[in-house]
Design a protein around this motif. Sequence first.
Motif, mmCIF file in Angstrom:
data_model
loop_
_atom_site.group_PDB
_atom_site.id
_atom_site.type_symbol
_atom_site.label_atom_id
_atom_site.label_comp_id
_atom_site.label_asym_id
_atom_site.label_seq_id
_atom_site.Cartn_x
_atom_site.Cartn_y
_atom_site.Cartn_z
ATOM 1 N N MET A 180 -8.119 10.801 4.355
ATOM 2 C CA MET A 180 -6.058 10.376 4.529
ATOM 3 C C MET A 180 -5.800 9.193 3.741
ATOM 4 S SD MET A 180 -5.809 10.504 8.315
ATOM 5 C CE MET A 180 -6.841 11.010 9.706
ATOM 6 N N LEU A 181 -6.784 8.272 2.857
ATOM 7 C CA LEU A 181 -6.364 7.703 1.742
ATOM 8 C C LEU A 181 -6.620 8.352 0.270
ATOM 9 C CD1 LEU A 181 -8.063 4.781 3.188
ATOM 10 C CD2 LEU A 181 -5.985 5.360 3.600
ATOM 11 N N SER A 182 -5.124 7.904 -1.025
ATOM 12 C CA SER A 182 -6.010 8.697 -1.982
ATOM 13 C C SER A 182 -6.781 6.748 -2.740
ATOM 14 C CB SER A 182 -4.472 7.367 -2.476
ATOM 15 O OG SER A 182 -3.062 7.999 -2.388
ATOM 16 N N ASP A 183 -7.020 6.073 -1.713
ATOM 17 C CA ASP A 183 -8.002 5.610 -3.128
ATOM 18 C C ASP A 183 -8.692 4.544 -0.712
ATOM 19 O OD1 ASP A 183 -10.056 4.564 -4.499
ATOM 20 O OD2 ASP A 183 -7.998 3.181 -5.535
ATOM 21 N N ALA A 184 -9.437 4.334 -1.297
ATOM 22 C CA ALA A 184 -10.082 3.471 -0.261
ATOM 23 C C ALA A 184 -10.011 1.697 -0.275
ATOM 24 C CB ALA A 184 -11.330 3.452 -0.427
ATOM 25 N N ALA A 204 -0.603 10.884 10.601
ATOM 26 C CA ALA A 204 -1.989 10.629 11.337
ATOM 27 C C ALA A 204 -1.719 9.322 11.397
ATOM 28 C CB ALA A 204 -2.669 11.475 10.604
ATOM 29 N N ILE A 205 -1.023 8.561 10.377
ATOM 30 C CA ILE A 205 -2.176 6.953 10.502
ATOM 31 C C ILE A 205 -0.748 6.846 11.121
ATOM 32 C CG2 ILE A 205 -1.879 5.112 8.652
ATOM 33 C CD1 ILE A 205 -4.618 6.948 8.361
ATOM 34 N N GLY A 206 0.358 6.559 11.133
ATOM 35 C CA GLY A 206 1.472 5.425 11.368
ATOM 36 C C GLY A 206 1.859 4.301 11.480
ATOM 37 N N GLY A 207 2.942 4.040 11.174
ATOM 38 C CA GLY A 207 3.169 2.859 11.171
ATOM 39 C C GLY A 207 4.231 2.501 10.427
ATOM 40 N N ILE A 208 4.038 1.343 9.613
ATOM 41 C CA ILE A 208 5.668 1.021 9.033
ATOM 42 C C ILE A 208 5.732 0.918 7.239
ATOM 43 C CG2 ILE A 208 6.859 -0.324 8.265
ATOM 44 C CD1 ILE A 208 6.236 -1.905 10.762
ATOM 45 N N VAL A 209 5.886 2.182 6.814
ATOM 46 C CA VAL A 209 6.179 2.671 5.115
ATOM 47 C C VAL A 209 7.033 1.545 4.297
ATOM 48 C CG1 VAL A 209 6.607 4.537 3.367
ATOM 49 C CG2 VAL A 209 6.336 5.209 5.825
ATOM 50 N N HIS A 210 6.351 0.942 3.180
ATOM 51 C CA HIS A 210 6.776 0.445 2.581
ATOM 52 C C HIS A 210 7.078 0.634 0.838
ATOM 53 C CE1 HIS A 210 6.313 -3.802 5.391
ATOM 54 N NE2 HIS A 210 4.997 -3.207 5.361
ATOM 55 N N ASP A 211 6.739 0.808 0.842
ATOM 56 C CA ASP A 211 6.318 1.510 -0.478
ATOM 57 C C ASP A 211 6.393 3.288 -1.003
ATOM 58 O OD1 ASP A 211 7.433 1.613 -3.268
ATOM 59 O OD2 ASP A 211 6.158 0.131 -3.982
ATOM 60 N N GLN A 212 6.227 3.827 -2.394
ATOM 61 C CA GLN A 212 5.486 4.767 -2.055
ATOM 62 C C GLN A 212 5.238 5.175 -3.851
ATOM 63 O OE1 GLN A 212 7.751 8.125 -1.021
ATOM 64 N NE2 GLN A 212 9.568 7.936 -2.975
ATOM 65 N N THR A 218 2.312 9.078 -3.068
ATOM 66 C CA THR A 218 0.951 8.432 -1.778
ATOM 67 C C THR A 218 1.664 7.275 -1.617
ATOM 68 O OG1 THR A 218 -0.836 8.114 -3.808
ATOM 69 C CG2 THR A 218 -0.374 6.254 -2.118
ATOM 70 N N LEU A 219 1.844 6.694 -0.164
ATOM 71 C CA LEU A 219 3.165 5.917 0.383
ATOM 72 C C LEU A 219 1.943 4.513 0.923
ATOM 73 C CD1 LEU A 219 5.325 8.532 3.057
ATOM 74 C CD2 LEU A 219 5.305 8.481 0.606
ATOM 75 N N PHE A 220 2.822 3.151 0.879
ATOM 76 C CA PHE A 220 1.427 2.263 1.305
ATOM 77 C C PHE A 220 2.697 1.724 2.749
ATOM 78 C CE2 PHE A 220 1.988 2.269 -3.179
ATOM 79 C CZ PHE A 220 0.405 2.482 -3.747
ATOM 80 N N ILE A 221 1.440 2.700 3.382
ATOM 81 C CA ILE A 221 2.029 1.848 5.297
ATOM 82 C C ILE A 221 1.382 1.326 5.721
ATOM 83 C CG2 ILE A 221 2.001 3.227 7.136
ATOM 84 C CD1 ILE A 221 1.992 6.333 5.563
ATOM 85 N N GLU A 222 1.732 0.539 6.469
ATOM 86 C CA GLU A 222 1.385 -0.770 7.447
ATOM 87 C C GLU A 222 1.224 0.009 8.472
ATOM 88 O OE1 GLU A 222 2.449 -5.332 8.873
ATOM 89 O OE2 GLU A 222 3.983 -3.849 7.780
ATOM 90 N N PRO A 223 -0.597 -0.104 9.381
ATOM 91 C CA PRO A 223 -0.463 0.782 10.553
ATOM 92 C C PRO A 223 -0.013 -0.292 11.487
ATOM 93 C CG PRO A 223 -2.692 0.839 8.431
ATOM 94 C CD PRO A 223 -1.398 -0.316 8.136
ATOM 95 N N GLN A 224 -0.103 0.560 12.751
ATOM 96 C CA GLN A 224 0.809 0.247 13.417
ATOM 97 C C GLN A 224 0.285 -1.202 14.485
ATOM 98 O OE1 GLN A 224 4.637 0.808 14.479
ATOM 99 N NE2 GLN A 224 4.166 -1.664 15.511
#
Length: 780
Positions: A180-184, A204-212, A218-224
Motif C-alpha cells: 500500500m506504500l509508495s516507499d517503505a 485502507a490506511i485511514g487517517g489524516i492527509v497532510h500532503d501529496q 502518493t498521499l502523505f497520511i498520518e494513520p489514526q
Amino acid sequence: MNKRIFHVLEYNKIIERLNSQASSSLGKEKTIAIKPSTNLAEVVKWQEETDEAANVLRLKGNVPLGGIFDIKPSIKRTIIGGILNANECLDIASTIYGGKQIKSFIEGMDEPELPILRGLVEQIVPLNELERQIKSCIDDNGHVMDGASDKLRSIRTKIRTNESRVRDKLDSYTRTKTKMLSDAIVTIRNDRYVLPVKQEYRGAIGGIVHDQSSSGATLFIEPQAVVDLNNQLQEARVQEKNEIERILKELSMKIAEDQSYLYQNVEALGTVDFMFARAKLGQSMRASMPKMNDKGIIKMKQARHPLITDDEVVPNDVELGESFTSIVITGPNTGGKTVTLKMVGLCTLMAQSGLQIPALDGCEMAVFSNVYADIGDEQSIEQSLSTFSSHMTNIVNILDNVDHETLVLFDELGAGTDPQEGAALAMAILDDVVSRGARIIATTHYPELKAYGYNRDGVINASVEFDVQTLKPTYRLLIGVPGRSNAFEISRRLGLNEFIIETAKSHIGTDSKSVENMIASLEESRRGAESDYEQAEVILEQAQQLKQEIEQQWDQFEQKREELYKKAEEKAERAVEKAREEAELIVTELRNMKNEASLKEHEWIEARKLLDEAQPKLTKNKPGKTNRNDENKEIQPGDEVKLLTLDQKGTVIEKISNKEYQVQVGIMKVKVKRKDLQFVKREEPLIEKPMAMVKGSTYHVKTELDLRGERFEDALHRLEKYVDDAILAGYPSVSIIHGKGTGALRKGVQEFAKKHRHIKDFRAGSMNEGGSGVTVLEFK
C-alpha cells in the motif's frame, strides 16, 4: 582632507588592504573609518600604537585575536528587554574568552615595554561567571544543551520517548502494508510523522492527509493510530520551545546586567585589533615608523610605492622641506615621474593615518593640513571640457585653498596647450604656490622648466634616469639633475642616419644646447661622484676590517700579558709561602726552646703578626695601566704618597695650596707640587667597638670564626692565627663554625684543639649554638 585626493592617490586601495588584515568585524569597522589626521599629537600617538603592535609581531609572530565578534547590537537588544538567540549568546561568550586570551598574552610579555597595549588590556574585564553560564547552557554549535535546566532535560527525554513510540508504530505499517506504500519509509510533514501511501489505498490506511506528491499518486497520511502520539510529541516540543526561550531570556538578562563591562571590552578589543591590523600591513610592506613633524619636512630613504610589487618597484630617496621646498621633475614619459609623485602623496596620507611607510628606518614625514593633487587626464565629457581646461579648473581650485601647511602635487603642469604659453603658465603657477610657503612636487615636459630651479630659491630640479643603451627607463630619481632630452641618442641607437641627426641639432637654439650641455656635465659629475662613493665604501670596509684585526691582536696581546703577570704572581706567592713556612718552623723551634720566665706568649703572637704583615703585597696595577685620574684625586694630610721626582714614599703633613703640599720624607720635610705626587693609600679611621685590653694592646677579635667553604689547609692556618688572637684578647672561649658536611673539617678542628697547649677543652655546640656544625673551644 578632501575626498577627491583619496581617489587620485589610490588611498582607498590601501584601506582595502588594511581591512583584510583585521581579525574581527570590530577591527574591520575601525579600518573602514580611518582618515588622515591633521593633528600632530594625534598622529604621533597613532604611530606609537602601530609601532608597539609591530614590536609584538616581530617578537611573537602572531597574536591571539580569534573568536572576537561585534556584539554591540546584541548588547543593545538585551538592554531594551530583547531575548537573544543561542548563537548570539555564544558570540558573547566567545568574545569574553577572546578578550581574556589577548589580555593574558600581552600581560605575559616581558619585553619590550608596551605601555599602550598594557593600558588597553587593563580595561578588559574577564567576565568568567557570565561566560561559564552561557557555555553551560549552549554548546559550540549554538544548540541549547539538555543540561541547561532539569526541566529541559525532562522534556527532551519525553520527546525522545514519544518519537520512539511513533516510529515503532509506523515501522509496523512499513513491514505489514508494503504493497500500500509508495516507499517503505517513515517521513515527516508539518512536523508530524507520516507514511507515503498510494492513492488507491487511501481508505485502507485511514487517517489524516497532510500532503501529496506533485503527480498526486502518493498521499502523505498520518494513520489514526499515531495521531494521539503525534499530538503528545507536538505538545512536548512546544514545552521544549518555551523552556529554551525561558533559558535564553534568563541569559539575556544576565548579559544586560554586565552591559557596561561588555561595551568596555568590545571597545578595547576593537582598538587592539585595529592596532595589529596596521602593524600587519606595515609588516607586509616591510615598512618602518616615520618620525612625524609639523615643519613640512619629508625625508625618505629607499622609499617604495606601496601598491607596486617588490619585484617591480624601484626604491628612491626623497627629501623635501629643509634645503628646498619645491622639486621640479623633468624627463620623458613612462620614466616614473608620476609614480614618484603618487608615492610621496600616498605615503604622506598613510603616515597621517598612523600607518607605517615602505622606506628604511629613520624616515621622517610631515603632517599637512591638506594634500592637493592634479594628476592624470581628468577630461570631463559632461562639462565638455578639454584636457587643458579640466586641469586648469582643478588648479584654480587648488590655488584658492593652498597655504604654507599644504602639500601640492602637479603632474605635467601646463600640459595640453601651446608649449610656450604652457611653460609660462607653469612657471607663474609654481612661483605663486612657492611664495605661499607650500611644499611642491611638480613634473613637466617643458625644457624651459629645466633651468627653473637654478633661478629660484628653495626650488631644485630633479629627473628620472633613462638608460640610452637599453632604451629603457631605470625609474631612479636623481635630485639636483634636470631631465635630459635623449631623442638624438635614441634615434642614433635605432639607426637613424647621422646626417639627419646633425641637421636636427643645427635647428636647436643656442640656449637649448647650453642647457643640454649643462645637464650632460651634471650627469657626468654625478656618475663620477657615484664611482668615487663606491670606491670610498670599499676603502671604508677594508679599513674597518683592518681595525677589527688590530683590535683582535691587541686583545690577544693584553690577554697574554695578563697571563704572564698572573704566572709571575703565582710564582712569587709560592716563594713567599715557602719562606713563611720556613720562618714558622724557626719560630716553633724557638718557642720550644724558650725560657718561660723571659719570653711571654703574647710576645710570640705579636712576632707572628709582624711576620704576617711583612708578607709582600703584589701590585694589581700592571705597567701601562696607571690611573689617569690620579692627578685629580684629592690628597689630605696623613695620606701616604710617592714623590715621582725622587721615587721615594712619604707622608703628607700639610696642604699649602691646591697645587702644593708639604711632605715628610724620612727626616726631611719638602714642598712638592701636586703633579709630582702620586697617591698611595690613606689610613682608614678606626671604628670604635667593644674591645678587650690586654697588656696595653688593643685587639678587635670576634668570638667566632667561620671556616665554611675553606680548603682544609687554609682553614687550619686561619684557625691557628685566630686562636692566638683570641688568647691575646683574653676570651675564655670561642666558637669555630665548620659546618656538618663530610666531617673532615670538624675532625681537623678537634685534632688541633687536642694538641694546642692553651686549649683546656672543646665540645660540640648546643642546639642554639649550631649543633654539630660548631665546635666551642675553652681556653686555660
